[in-house]
Write a protein that holds these residues in place. Structure first.
Motif, PDB file in Angstrom:
ATOM      1  N   SER A   1       0.875  -1.214  -0.071  1.00  0.00           N
ATOM      2  CA  SER A   1      -0.086  -0.083   0.105  1.00  0.00           C
ATOM      3  C   SER A   1       0.768   1.289  -0.125  1.00  0.00           C
ATOM      4  CB  SER A   1      -1.022   0.018   1.225  1.00  0.00           C
ATOM      5  OG  SER A   1      -0.316   0.442   2.396  1.00  0.00           O
ATOM      6  N   LYS A   2       2.021   1.219   0.571  1.00  0.00           N
ATOM      7  CA  LYS A   2       2.782   2.375   0.703  1.00  0.00           C
ATOM      8  C   LYS A   2       3.500   2.502  -0.561  1.00  0.00           C
ATOM      9  CE  LYS A   2       1.801   3.791   4.771  1.00  0.00           C
ATOM     10  NZ  LYS A   2       1.143   5.178   5.021  1.00  0.00           N
ATOM     11  N   ALA A   3       3.945   1.417  -1.257  1.00  0.00           N
ATOM     12  CA  ALA A   3       4.484   1.301  -2.805  1.00  0.00           C
ATOM     13  C   ALA A   3       3.598   2.079  -3.711  1.00  0.00           C
ATOM     14  CB  ALA A   3       4.827   0.282  -3.177  1.00  0.00           C
ATOM     15  N   PHE A   4       2.225   1.822  -3.414  1.00  0.00           N
ATOM     16  CA  PHE A   4       1.023   2.425  -4.178  1.00  0.00           C
ATOM     17  C   PHE A   4       1.363   3.899  -3.856  1.00  0.00           C
ATOM     18  CE2 PHE A   4      -2.943   4.371  -4.680  1.00  0.00           C
ATOM     19  CZ  PHE A   4      -3.251   4.031  -5.805  1.00  0.00           C
ATOM     20  N   LEU A   5       1.314   4.121  -2.892  1.00  0.00           N
ATOM     21  CA  LEU A   5       1.253   5.863  -2.492  1.00  0.00           C
ATOM     22  C   LEU A   5       2.593   6.752  -3.323  1.00  0.00           C
ATOM     23  CD1 LEU A   5       0.041   5.984   1.338  1.00  0.00           C
ATOM     24  CD2 LEU A   5      -1.399   6.696  -0.914  1.00  0.00           C
ATOM     25  N   ALA A   6       3.608   5.856  -3.133  1.00  0.00           N
ATOM     26  CA  ALA A   6       4.648   6.351  -3.564  1.00  0.00           C
ATOM     27  C   ALA A   6       4.615   6.613  -5.198  1.00  0.00           C
ATOM     28  CB  ALA A   6       6.070   5.678  -3.549  1.00  0.00           C
ATOM     29  N   SER A   7       4.222   5.479  -5.986  1.00  0.00           N
ATOM     30  CA  SER A   7       3.895   5.602  -7.166  1.00  0.00           C
ATOM     31  C   SER A   7       2.969   6.595  -7.667  1.00  0.00           C
ATOM     32  CB  SER A   7       3.760   4.102  -7.570  1.00  0.00           C
ATOM     33  OG  SER A   7       3.360   4.010  -9.036  1.00  0.00           O
ATOM     34  N   PHE A   8       1.674   6.414  -7.094  1.00  0.00           N
ATOM     35  CA  PHE A   8       0.611   7.432  -7.165  1.00  0.00           C
ATOM     36  C   PHE A   8       1.061   8.999  -7.016  1.00  0.00           C
ATOM     37  CE2 PHE A   8      -3.409   9.479  -5.609  1.00  0.00           C
ATOM     38  CZ  PHE A   8      -3.906   9.585  -6.939  1.00  0.00           C
ATOM     39  N   SER A   9       1.971   9.301  -6.010  1.00  0.00           N
ATOM     40  CA  SER A   9       2.571  10.600  -5.683  1.00  0.00           C
ATOM     41  C   SER A   9       3.238  11.034  -7.027  1.00  0.00           C
ATOM     42  CB  SER A   9       3.411  10.624  -4.458  1.00  0.00           C
ATOM     43  OG  SER A   9       3.861  11.770  -4.247  1.00  0.00           O
ATOM     44  N   GLN A  10       4.472  10.182  -7.331  1.00  0.00           N
ATOM     45  CA  GLN A  10       5.182  10.444  -8.432  1.00  0.00           C
ATOM     46  C   GLN A  10       4.511  10.695  -9.961  1.00  0.00           C
ATOM     47  OE1 GLN A  10       8.614  11.246  -7.968  1.00  0.00           O
ATOM     48  NE2 GLN A  10       7.617  11.399  -6.034  1.00  0.00           N
ATOM     49  N   SER A  11       3.319   9.725  -9.983  1.00  0.00           N
ATOM     50  CA  SER A  11       2.594   9.911 -11.226  1.00  0.00           C
ATOM     51  C   SER A  11       1.777  11.130 -11.390  1.00  0.00           C
ATOM     52  CB  SER A  11       1.743   8.729 -11.328  1.00  0.00           C
ATOM     53  OG  SER A  11       2.543   7.565 -11.446  1.00  0.00           O
ATOM     54  N   LEU A  12       0.874  11.521 -10.078  1.00  0.00           N
ATOM     55  CA  LEU A  12       0.139  12.646 -10.290  1.00  0.00           C
ATOM     56  C   LEU A  12       1.048  13.856 -10.288  1.00  0.00           C
ATOM     57  CD1 LEU A  12      -2.631  13.395  -9.848  1.00  0.00           C
ATOM     58  CD2 LEU A  12      -2.423  13.507  -7.367  1.00  0.00           C
TER      59      LEU A  12
END
Length: 252
Positions: free
Chosen positions: A161-172
């Motif tokens: 879930s934290k990997a998702f947030l890191a990826s989502f943050s960078q993508s956004l």
């Protein structure tokens, strides 16, 4: 709740604000001249709001279960009623669970991690970031973790879930590159909060090793947010390897 209007202070939203890093983030925002909407699932958020408002800020508490669509919409409604555009959004609420994925826990417990950690982040970003883009300014902070940087055996769903947030943050962040809105990922290591007790991980090596001060983590996260950085690895890991105890792995 709230204090008399202080329209010269920009509003910020902080989730998971009743304790730990979220509580400290809320305090840093107030110290730097923000009004706040603070959210948490327990009634302590109301005491937090009263304490933060003592210095003259307007602080509106929202007690909501951000693992649910209704809870997120309750928060959005209060933000909209605040009456001023949100200048900063700190998506910090999240939970964890430890143990063997197959043998030690049931499906509902793992889904309960996914819902606030991922679902709420997406929900609030989708509802609160577009007005920032329309206005051409805003700052967003997602609390990820150094656990996002690799596999997380025995806390697999939490780490993912934290990997998702890191990826989502960078993508956004990339999507919003020319919008005037910045997105920052806060990536703390083990921090002295209630996280390990709530996750049932008190007897793990990482929980019994050295931990960072949540106030310091929050300060570094706030500074990175205001500087528009893409991410910050906060705490001891920022300046070098973390001291280890009994082979402690430096992940949160």
């Amino acid at each position: 709740m709230g204090t008399p209007e202080s329209t010269s202070r920009p509003p910020a939203v902080v989730t998971g604000a009743s304790s730990g890093i979220g509580l400290e983030l809320a305090g840093v925002f107030v110290e730097h001249g923000f009004d706040l909407v603070v959210a948490a699932e327990n009634g302590a958020v109301e005491d937090v709001a009263r304490g933060l408002a003592a210095g003259g800020a307007r602080v509106d508490p929202v007690r909501a279960d951000l693992a649910t669509c209704a809870g997120n919409e309750d928060l959005v409604a209060v933000v909209e009623e605040f009456g001023r555009p949100v200048a900063a959004l700190a998506v910090n609420a999240g939970i964890g669970i430890g143990g063997d994925f197959v043998d030690d826990s049931d499906l509902r417990a793992h889904l309960r991690v996914v819902e606030p950690n991922i679902g709420s982040a997406v929900h609030l970003a989708k509802r609160l970031v577009p007005p920032m883009v329309e206005r051409g300014e805003g700052r967003v902070l997602f609390t990820s973790s150094v656990a996002a940087t690799g596999p997380g055996p025995f806390h697999s769903v939490y780490a993912a879930s934290k990997a998702f947030l890191a990826s989502f943050s960078q993508s956004l962040r990339e999507e919003l590159r020319d919008s005037g809105v910045t997105v920052t990922a806060l990536m703390p290591g083990p921090t002295d909060t209630d996280f390990f007790r709530r996750a049932g991980m008190e007897d793990t090596k990482v929980a019994t090793g050295p931990e960072d001060d949540p106030a310091e983590v929050a300060r570094e996260g706030f500074e990175a947010l205001m500087a528009g950085k893409d991410h910050v690895v906060a705490g001891a890991l920022r300046t070098g390897p973390r001291p280890r105890r009994d082979g402690c792995c430096p992940t949160r």
